[in-house]
Design an enzyme around this catalytic site. Structure first.
Site, short mmCIF file in Angstrom:
data_model
loop_
_atom_site.label_atom_id
_atom_site.label_comp_id
_atom_site.label_asym_id
_atom_site.label_seq_id
_atom_site.Cartn_x
_atom_site.Cartn_y
_atom_site.Cartn_z
CB SER A 1 -0.91 0.02 1.24
OG SER A 1 -1.70 -1.15 1.32
CD GLU B 1 -2.70 -4.25 6.09
OE1 GLU B 1 -2.78 -3.35 6.93
OE2 GLU B 1 -1.79 -4.29 5.22
CG ASP C 1 4.27 -4.46 9.47
OD1 ASP C 1 3.49 -5.40 9.74
OD2 ASP C 1 3.89 -3.37 9.01
#
EC number: 2.7.1.15
Length: 293
Positions: free
Chosen positions: A11, A139, A242
């Site tokens: 993203s 996601e 992450d």
């Protein structure tokens, strides 16, 4: 060098910095705005590559300027993009982030990430010659997560399922995952009837619950263990989780035992919050090892 396959979202992060987080119905002034590449999948891929792994990113972007920028950023960080595909007539995923008081709030718009089908992900896995570890997040479509975990389980490929954003998981998906790495909120969604200690005891050396600046907690079978984080002054916590997952994956793929892998991951995550942007502070291998020495 270990081969790590990251299946997940890519993203563009639209980041607003403010002195105050707005409440419902409130307008506040921001102090800055930036666009930076992100997405949990891309973040974990970049973090793992900086830590010395060969990383294959499996995902999709839109046919827009964000998509081009996302792909260029992955390549610039040494991530293999052989299994990245632009989707026509679809926008790239975006994350709308507010940074205030040293922490973040995020709204994610999936965009092309919602087009990562089970068939697409499994085809990529089958083509990569040797995979030492798979990393996957939430996601992307739920059925893709389910099928990838099932495939890895049946092919003896270790997989870390980072169940973020939080949503309930099928029991068979929990069983198929080699490792689960929720934070405290995500753990409460996964195991609503259990306390943290009860959930950990049910999944020793499989469930690892991150607790922010406190560290990470897991069950070693006979006892519950907290691996503390390394204290730092945070600038931007966006990519900490992450980075933790990527570093944990790299360390396990290299054969480190669980405690050593968690310490390595905690140090990497601590370093990651010292700079702006989800990927901006992600450390190199040398930086983590210097902190561990």
């Amino acid at each position: 060098m270990r081969n790590i396959c990251v299946i997940g979202s890519c993203s563009m992060d639209l980041v607003v910095t403010s002195d105050k987080r707005p409440k419902a119905g409130e307008t506040v002034l921001g102090t800055s705005f930036q666009t930076v590449p992100g997405g949990k999948g891309a973040n974990q891929a970049v973090a793992a590559a900086r830590l010395g792994a060969q990383v294959f990113m499996v995902g999709k972007v839109g046919d827009d300027h964000y998509g081009t920028a996302i792909l260029n950023n992955l390549k610039a960080n040494g991530v293999r993009t052989d299994y990245m595909e632009p989707v026509t007539h679809t926008e790239s995923g975006t994350a709308h982030i507010v940074l205030a008081e040293g922490d973040n709030s995020i709204v994610v718009v999936k965009g092309a990430n919602d087009d990562i089908t089970p068939a697409y992900a499994l085809n990529a896995l089958e083509q990569i010659e040797k995979v030492d570890m798979v990393l996957i997040q939430q996601e992307i479509p739920e059925e893709t997560v389910d099928e990838v975990c099932k495939y890895c389980h049946s092919h003896d490929i270790p997989i870390i399922l980072n169940p973020a954003p939080a949503r309930p998981l099928k029991q068979e998906t929990i069983d198929h995952a080699t490792y689960l790495t929720p934070n405290e909120h995500e753990a409460s969604i996964l195991f609503p009837e259990l306390t943290i200690s009860e959930a950990l005891a049910l999944y020793p050396a499989k469930l690892f619950i991150t607790e922010g600046k406190q560290g990470v907690r897991y069950s070693a079978g006979s006892k519950e263990v907290l691996i503390p984080s390394f204290p730092v002054e945070p600038v931007d916590t966006t990519g900490a989780g992450d980075t933790f997952n990527a570093a944990f994956a790299v360390a396990l793929a290299e054969g480190k035992d669980i405690e050593a892998a968690l310490r390595f991951a905690n140090r990497a995550a601590s370093l990651s919050v010292c700079s702006f942007g989800a990927q901006g502070g992600m450390p190199t291998r040398n930086e983590v090892e210097e902190l561990l020495s």
